[in-house]
Design a protein around this motif. Structure first.
Motif, PDB file in Angstrom:
ATOM      1  N   PHE A  93      -5.860  -1.306  12.075  1.00  0.00           N
ATOM      2  CA  PHE A  93      -5.272  -2.550  12.555  1.00  0.00           C
ATOM      3  C   PHE A  93      -3.849  -2.718  12.013  1.00  0.00           C
ATOM      4  O   PHE A  93      -2.908  -2.993  12.759  1.00  0.00           O
ATOM      5  CB  PHE A  93      -6.160  -3.720  12.154  1.00  0.00           C
ATOM      6  N   VAL A  94      -3.691  -2.508  10.711  1.00  0.00           N
ATOM      7  CA  VAL A  94      -2.350  -2.627  10.117  1.00  0.00           C
ATOM      8  C   VAL A  94      -1.404  -1.605  10.743  1.00  0.00           C
ATOM      9  O   VAL A  94      -0.287  -1.949  11.159  1.00  0.00           O
ATOM     10  CB  VAL A  94      -2.397  -2.460   8.582  1.00  0.00           C
ATOM     11  N   ASN A  95      -1.834  -0.351  10.823  1.00  0.00           N
ATOM     12  CA  ASN A  95      -0.961   0.696  11.361  1.00  0.00           C
ATOM     13  C   ASN A  95      -0.535   0.411  12.800  1.00  0.00           C
ATOM     14  O   ASN A  95       0.601   0.675  13.176  1.00  0.00           O
ATOM     15  CB  ASN A  95      -1.619   2.071  11.241  1.00  0.00           C
ATOM     16  N   GLN A  96      -1.440  -0.143  13.590  1.00  0.00           N
ATOM     17  CA  GLN A  96      -1.087  -0.462  14.977  1.00  0.00           C
ATOM     18  C   GLN A  96      -0.215  -1.714  15.079  1.00  0.00           C
ATOM     19  O   GLN A  96       0.360  -1.973  16.125  1.00  0.00           O
ATOM     20  CB  GLN A  96      -2.350  -0.608  15.816  1.00  0.00           C
ATOM     21  N   THR A 106      -3.899   2.644   2.199  1.00  0.00           N
ATOM     22  CA  THR A 106      -4.744   1.752   1.408  1.00  0.00           C
ATOM     23  C   THR A 106      -4.354   1.854  -0.063  1.00  0.00           C
ATOM     24  O   THR A 106      -4.277   2.950  -0.616  1.00  0.00           O
ATOM     25  CB  THR A 106      -6.224   2.129   1.570  1.00  0.00           C
ATOM     26  N   THR A 107      -4.129   0.697  -0.686  1.00  0.00           N
ATOM     27  CA  THR A 107      -3.833   0.690  -2.124  1.00  0.00           C
ATOM     28  C   THR A 107      -4.978   0.110  -2.938  1.00  0.00           C
ATOM     29  O   THR A 107      -5.102   0.394  -4.130  1.00  0.00           O
ATOM     30  CB  THR A 107      -2.551  -0.107  -2.433  1.00  0.00           C
ATOM     31  N   GLU A 108      -5.800  -0.711  -2.284  1.00  0.00           N
ATOM     32  CA  GLU A 108      -6.930  -1.319  -2.984  1.00  0.00           C
ATOM     33  C   GLU A 108      -7.925  -1.785  -1.939  1.00  0.00           C
ATOM     34  O   GLU A 108      -7.544  -2.243  -0.864  1.00  0.00           O
ATOM     35  CB  GLU A 108      -6.438  -2.508  -3.817  1.00  0.00           C
ATOM     36  N   MET A 109      -9.213  -1.639  -2.251  1.00  0.00           N
ATOM     37  CA  MET A 109     -10.240  -2.097  -1.326  1.00  0.00           C
ATOM     38  C   MET A 109     -11.456  -2.565  -2.107  1.00  0.00           C
ATOM     39  O   MET A 109     -11.851  -1.929  -3.091  1.00  0.00           O
ATOM     40  CB  MET A 109     -10.639  -0.994  -0.346  1.00  0.00           C
ATOM     41  N   SER A 134       6.343  -5.303   2.423  1.00  0.00           N
ATOM     42  CA  SER A 134       5.933  -4.088   1.719  1.00  0.00           C
ATOM     43  C   SER A 134       4.421  -3.901   1.652  1.00  0.00           C
ATOM     44  O   SER A 134       3.954  -2.814   1.326  1.00  0.00           O
ATOM     45  CB  SER A 134       6.512  -4.057   0.308  1.00  0.00           C
ATOM     46  N   PHE A 135       3.643  -4.935   1.934  1.00  0.00           N
ATOM     47  CA  PHE A 135       2.193  -4.761   1.969  1.00  0.00           C
ATOM     48  C   PHE A 135       1.537  -5.802   2.867  1.00  0.00           C
ATOM     49  O   PHE A 135       2.082  -6.874   3.114  1.00  0.00           O
ATOM     50  CB  PHE A 135       1.583  -4.771   0.567  1.00  0.00           C
ATOM     51  N   TYR A 136       0.350  -5.420   3.373  1.00  0.00           N
ATOM     52  CA  TYR A 136      -0.486  -6.303   4.184  1.00  0.00           C
ATOM     53  C   TYR A 136      -1.812  -6.478   3.443  1.00  0.00           C
ATOM     54  O   TYR A 136      -2.232  -5.603   2.684  1.00  0.00           O
ATOM     55  CB  TYR A 136      -0.804  -5.682   5.536  1.00  0.00           C
ATOM     56  N   VAL A 137      -2.496  -7.575   3.708  1.00  0.00           N
ATOM     57  CA  VAL A 137      -3.837  -7.807   3.186  1.00  0.00           C
ATOM     58  C   VAL A 137      -4.752  -8.108   4.373  1.00  0.00           C
ATOM     59  O   VAL A 137      -4.388  -8.871   5.270  1.00  0.00           O
ATOM     60  CB  VAL A 137      -3.869  -8.972   2.173  1.00  0.00           C
ATOM     61  N   CYS A 138      -5.931  -7.481   4.359  1.00  0.00           N
ATOM     62  CA  CYS A 138      -6.896  -7.643   5.456  1.00  0.00           C
ATOM     63  C   CYS A 138      -8.265  -8.013   4.912  1.00  0.00           C
ATOM     64  O   CYS A 138      -8.578  -7.772   3.744  1.00  0.00           O
ATOM     65  CB  CYS A 138      -7.053  -6.335   6.223  1.00  0.00           C
ATOM     66  N   GLY A 155      -8.897  -5.530   1.790  1.00  0.00           N
ATOM     67  CA  GLY A 155      -8.056  -4.404   1.389  1.00  0.00           C
ATOM     68  C   GLY A 155      -6.589  -4.770   1.400  1.00  0.00           C
ATOM     69  O   GLY A 155      -6.154  -5.658   2.134  1.00  0.00           O
ATOM     70  N   SER A 156      -5.854  -4.075   0.561  1.00  0.00           N
ATOM     71  CA  SER A 156      -4.393  -4.180   0.519  1.00  0.00           C
ATOM     72  C   SER A 156      -3.825  -2.859   1.005  1.00  0.00           C
ATOM     73  O   SER A 156      -4.332  -1.790   0.642  1.00  0.00           O
ATOM     74  CB  SER A 156      -3.905  -4.450  -0.897  1.00  0.00           C
ATOM     75  N   PHE A 157      -2.765  -2.943   1.788  1.00  0.00           N
ATOM     76  CA  PHE A 157      -2.180  -1.759   2.417  1.00  0.00           C
ATOM     77  C   PHE A 157      -0.681  -1.754   2.170  1.00  0.00           C
ATOM     78  O   PHE A 157       0.017  -2.716   2.516  1.00  0.00           O
ATOM     79  CB  PHE A 157      -2.499  -1.748   3.923  1.00  0.00           C
ATOM     80  N   PHE A 158      -0.210  -0.688   1.549  1.00  0.00           N
ATOM     81  CA  PHE A 158       1.213  -0.524   1.226  1.00  0.00           C
ATOM     82  C   PHE A 158       1.916   0.079   2.427  1.00  0.00           C
ATOM     83  O   PHE A 158       1.415   1.019   3.051  1.00  0.00           O
ATOM     84  CB  PHE A 158       1.358   0.387  -0.003  1.00  0.00           C
ATOM     85  N   ILE A 159       3.082  -0.449   2.764  1.00  0.00           N
ATOM     86  CA  ILE A 159       3.848  -0.006   3.915  1.00  0.00           C
ATOM     87  C   ILE A 159       4.835   1.083   3.467  1.00  0.00           C
ATOM     88  O   ILE A 159       5.580   0.884   2.508  1.00  0.00           O
ATOM     89  CB  ILE A 159       4.605  -1.174   4.575  1.00  0.00           C
ATOM     90  N   ILE A 160       4.817   2.224   4.162  1.00  0.00           N
ATOM     91  CA  ILE A 160       5.713   3.353   3.858  1.00  0.00           C
ATOM     92  C   ILE A 160       6.415   3.817   5.127  1.00  0.00           C
ATOM     93  O   ILE A 160       5.979   3.490   6.232  1.00  0.00           O
ATOM     94  CB  ILE A 160       4.929   4.538   3.233  1.00  0.00           C
ATOM     95  N   LYS A 161       7.483   4.586   4.942  1.00  0.00           N
ATOM     96  CA  LYS A 161       8.146   5.204   6.080  1.00  0.00           C
ATOM     97  C   LYS A 161       7.376   6.474   6.452  1.00  0.00           C
ATOM     98  O   LYS A 161       6.932   7.215   5.579  1.00  0.00           O
ATOM     99  CB  LYS A 161       9.590   5.573   5.738  1.00  0.00           C
TER     100      LYS A 161
END
Length: 163
Positions: A93-96, A106-109, A134-138, A155-161
């Motif tokens: 979901f975050v990636n899309q 994923t940085t934490e779940m 820089s991060f999303y939470v789901c 979960g927490s998701f770190f955004i990268i290039k």
């Protein structure tokens, strides 16, 4: 292993396989064919044969058929598969939701297991509760086909290039 060795190994396996083992191998092969033809983006999705879609309310759903391939020794869905389903739904979901030049990891779940995974399928519904630069939470919940809550997670998701 070359193709002839692989065919021999499969023939040897099938010569003593139970009907369930034949079904599992058949499922694996069907998933791999689907990966080859672009139906699945990863081998884990191909093996589990998940189906994904956006819901009308904006949430994201991943459905996973329950099959012997994903059972634990107690004959219900392995907890690691349930965790993978949660991670897949939230992370996909975050990636899309990101521009093409960015990706999320994923940085934490956190997972709360509530009931054994039984029935015909597991349905995971994910929602994004925070969109940062820089991060999303789901959050996500996993239900069985009888609409019983099996697990929940965040979960927490770190955004990268992307490379």
């Amino acid at each position: 292993m070359d193709c002839n060795q692989l065919l021999e190994s499969i023939e040897d396996y099938l010569s003593e396989a139970s009907p369930e083992e034949v079904d599992v191998l058949s499922s694996i092969l069907e998933g791999l064919k689907g990966k080859k033809h672009g139906e699945y983006r990863s081998y884990i999705s191909a093996l589990t044969m998940d189906r994904r879609r956006f819901l009308d309310n904006g949430d994201y759903e991943v459905r996973l058929p329950i099959q012997p391939l994903i059972y634990n020794p107690l004959n219900f869905v392995h907890g690691g598969i349930t965790a993978t389903l949660l991670d897949t739904a939230m992370g996909s979901f975050v990636n899309q939701s990101l521009p093409e030049h960015l990706a999320a990891v994923t940085t934490e779940m956190k997972v709360n297991y509530l009931k054994p995974g039984t029935g015909k399928e597991l349905i995971c519904i994910a929602s994004i509760i925070h969109k940062g630069t820089s991060f999303y939470v789901c959050e996500a919940k996993v239900y069985n086909d009888k609409n019983k809550l099996i697990a929940s997670g965040s979960g927490s998701f770190f955004i990268i290039k992307r490379n």
